[in-house]
Write an enzyme that holds these catalytic residues in place. Structure first.
Site, PDB file in Angstrom:
ATOM      1  N   LYS A  87       0.264  -7.627  -7.527  1.00 56.62           N
ATOM      2  CA  LYS A  87       1.250  -6.640  -7.071  1.00 56.62           C
ATOM      3  C   LYS A  87       2.264  -7.345  -6.176  1.00 56.62           C
ATOM      4  O   LYS A  87       1.893  -8.212  -5.378  1.00 56.62           O
ATOM      5  CB  LYS A  87       0.534  -5.526  -6.313  1.00 56.62           C
ATOM      6  N   SER A 162       1.261   3.674  -6.112  1.00 55.76           N
ATOM      7  CA  SER A 162       2.406   2.778  -6.141  1.00 55.76           C
ATOM      8  C   SER A 162       2.165   1.510  -6.965  1.00 55.76           C
ATOM      9  O   SER A 162       3.121   0.831  -7.337  1.00 55.76           O
ATOM     10  CB  SER A 162       2.782   2.358  -4.712  1.00 55.76           C
ATOM     11  N   SER A 186      -3.178   4.374  -4.271  1.00 59.30           N
ATOM     12  CA  SER A 186      -2.291   3.569  -5.119  1.00 59.30           C
ATOM     13  C   SER A 186      -2.975   2.597  -6.061  1.00 59.30           C
ATOM     14  O   SER A 186      -2.299   1.966  -6.876  1.00 59.30           O
ATOM     15  CB  SER A 186      -1.299   2.792  -4.261  1.00 59.30           C
TER      16      SER A 186
HETATM   17  N1  GLN Z   1       1.085   7.924  -3.143  1.00 64.09           N
HETATM   18  C1  GLN Z   1       0.716   7.740  -1.760  1.00 64.09           C
HETATM   19  C2  GLN Z   1       1.946   7.558  -0.918  1.00 64.09           C
HETATM   20  O1  GLN Z   1       2.996   7.700  -1.446  1.00 64.09           O
HETATM   21  C3  GLN Z   1      -0.220   6.569  -1.636  1.00 64.09           C
HETATM   22  C4  GLN Z   1       0.472   5.270  -1.667  1.00 64.09           C
HETATM   23  C5  GLN Z   1      -0.467   4.103  -1.552  1.00 64.09           C
HETATM   24  O2  GLN Z   1      -1.683   4.221  -1.684  1.00 64.09           O
HETATM   25  N2  GLN Z   1       0.104   2.960  -1.255  1.00 64.09           N
HETATM   26  O3  GLN Z   1       1.899   7.291   0.234  1.00 64.09           O
END
Ligand code: GLN
Length: 498
Positions: A87, A162, A186
């Protein structure tokens, strides 16, 4: 576009465990394997758009070195010669690292994240950096400053987020496995949307050094793979104490593969009501029920009585704590020290303001504003402190359930992957993580495994949450389900060849 031959397709569906065996047996070489995946990226990434950066040359060099070690019988490192992806939130020495943000458009880090160094020590070969929502804020990878990533099961849908690039790259067979990060879901939510395995380890199991911080008390790095066995192998390579991250547990790393054959007999599985509430789509609900039936038919004892009344508070708690932490973490991006910097304004302050205005996208700005507000004098007690107290309640409820049960089972996400552009309301986007956030709030390990298919043949993830540092048991249970269910982790047809 070129079509893949049978033997290439065989190599593409390889797991880390099989790849290791074939490399050691001399059945394949790392250069062959690495080239096959690079060709696959070239053939499919116009459509999938999982990669921000492909490091083909470096990968082939590393593969040649791996082949040398293999031919000399020196390939003791467990991942020698196996191609993976990272990532783009993980610092990689000499390789552009953007965190999906214009703010870091030109950042070439001078050092590696601890996990990146550990994967290199384990012999793995990085094929490049994978797309993500800006600074890991989002659930669809549509908040990347560069481009949205597509879901390999249906290119019109999102891969989740994400870590959408990391999930899509595994489902599209562009890498054998990848790393992502999980602050509120995410890793697990994109794994669910893309039909692959995604593991968020216990908070503190894996070093966060060199992970560009979003919310430091919640962030954790973990693997995306085709199998639970591979998740155990990758976790083995990256886990363990690190003098560069004081929040890492100072405990010896257990053998994460030790219980892969444990089975389900007598296993006490809690299915707390609050994880099966309103807002779940019917197709997801019925798919999850079928999965629970399969667990029960094979010896697990499913207990639906536990109630965790504070769990519905996890989402609002998260949206106080995560923005608060991010407003502090992202204060360093002022256009002066590194990253994007506007120049020539009336004053230093004007340049900083312009840098942050143009460097950050809308969602990131929204979070910074929310966090700065929650932390401001006069509101701190009402929001931040209150959220910390509820966090403690949620942790205690998990402790109570784990006093009587081995594992908690839940859906990973309330829906299957949605269409790109379909969700424009930020609050609706936030609801995607309603079932994943509780494990982050409590710092517990959790895994999403393919759990069947819902509407339009899209994958549905089944989530298991384990006890603190209980990854070995968690992986064993997840593996038992995987072996029973045998869901495919790759879409039918051949993405990119049509
Ligand atoms: N979707 C969640 C957010 O927008 C989690 C993001 C993540 O785990 N990095 O914060």
């Amino acid at each position: 576009m070129t079509t893949s031959t049978d033997s290439e397709l065989d190599l593409l569906s390889i797991t880390l465990a099989e790849g290791r065996r074939k490399l050691l047996d001399g059945e394949i070489t790392s250069q062959q394997l690495t080239q096959t995946f690079l060709d696959r990226i070239a053939a499919t990434d116009d459509q999938v758009k999982a990669f921000v950066t492909v490091t083909a040359e470096a990968a082939l060099e590393q593969a040649a070195e791996a082949d040398n070690l293999l031919s000399q019988g020196d390939a003791t490192a467990q991942l020698t010669g196996l191609p993976i992806g990272l990532k783009d939130v993980l610092m990689t020495s000499g390789v552009r690292t953007t965190a999906g943000s214009r703010m870091l458009d030109s950042l070439i880090p001078p050092y590696d994240a601890t996990v990146v160094g550990r994967l290199r020590d384990a012999g793995a070969i990085s094929l490049g950096k994978l797309n993500m929502d800006e600074f890991a804020m989002g659930s669809s990878t549509e908040h990347s400053a560069w481009f949205p990533t597509a879901n390999p099961w249906d290119l019109e849908r999102v891969p989740g987020g994400s870590s959408g690039g990391s999930a899509a790259a595994v489902a599209a067979q562009q890498c054998i496995a990848t790393l992502g990060s999980d602050t509120g879901g995410s890793i697990r939510q994109p794994a669910s949307f893309c039909g692959v395995v995604g593991l968020k380890p216990t908070y503190g199991r894996v070093s966060r050094y060199g992970l560009i911080a979003f919310a430091s008390s919640l962030d954790q790095i973990g693997p995306f793979t085709h199998t639970v066995e591979d998740a155990a192998l990758l976790l083995q390579a990256i886990a363990g104490p690190d003098p560069l991250d004081s929040t890492c547990y100072d405990e010896p790393v257990p053998d994460f593969s030790a219980q892969l054959d444990r089975g389900l007999d007598g296993l006490k599985v809690a299915a707390p009501q609050e994880f099966f509430g309103d807002g779940m789509d019917d197709d997801v609900a019925s798919t999850i029920e079928t999965a629970l039936d399969l667990l029960a038919a094979n010896g697990a004892i499913i207990d639906r009585t536990p109630s965790m009344p504070s769990v519905p508070m996890a989402l609002p708690v998260y949206y106080i704590l995560a923005p608060s932490e991010c407003s502090a973490n992202l204060a360093r991006f002022d256009g002066v020290k590194y990253g994007y910097g506007a120049r020539g304004g009336e004053s230093m302050w004007a340049d900083m303001e312009a840098s942050r205005k143009h460097g950050f996208g809308r969602e990131v700005k929204r979070r910074i504003l929310l966090g700065a507000y929650a932390l401001s004098a006069g509101y701190y007690d009402a929001y931040y402190l209150q959220a910390q107290k509820v966090r403690t309640l949620i942790r205690r409820e998990f402790d109570r359930v784990f006093a009587q049960h081995d594992v908690i089972v839940a859906p990973t996400a309330p829906t299957v992957a949605f269409k790109q552009g379909e969700i424009t309301d930020p609050y609706q986007m936030y609801l995607n993580d309603i079932y994943t956030i509780p494990a982050n709030i409590a710092g517990l390990p959790a895994i999403s495994v393919p759990g069947g298919f819902g509407a339009d043949g899209m994958p549905v993830g089944l989530q298991f949450v384990g006890q603190r540092l209980g990854e070995t048991t968690l992986l064993g249970i997840a593996n038992a389900y995987e072996q029973l269910a045998q869901w495919p982790t790759v879409p039918p047809g051949n993405v990119g060849s049509t």
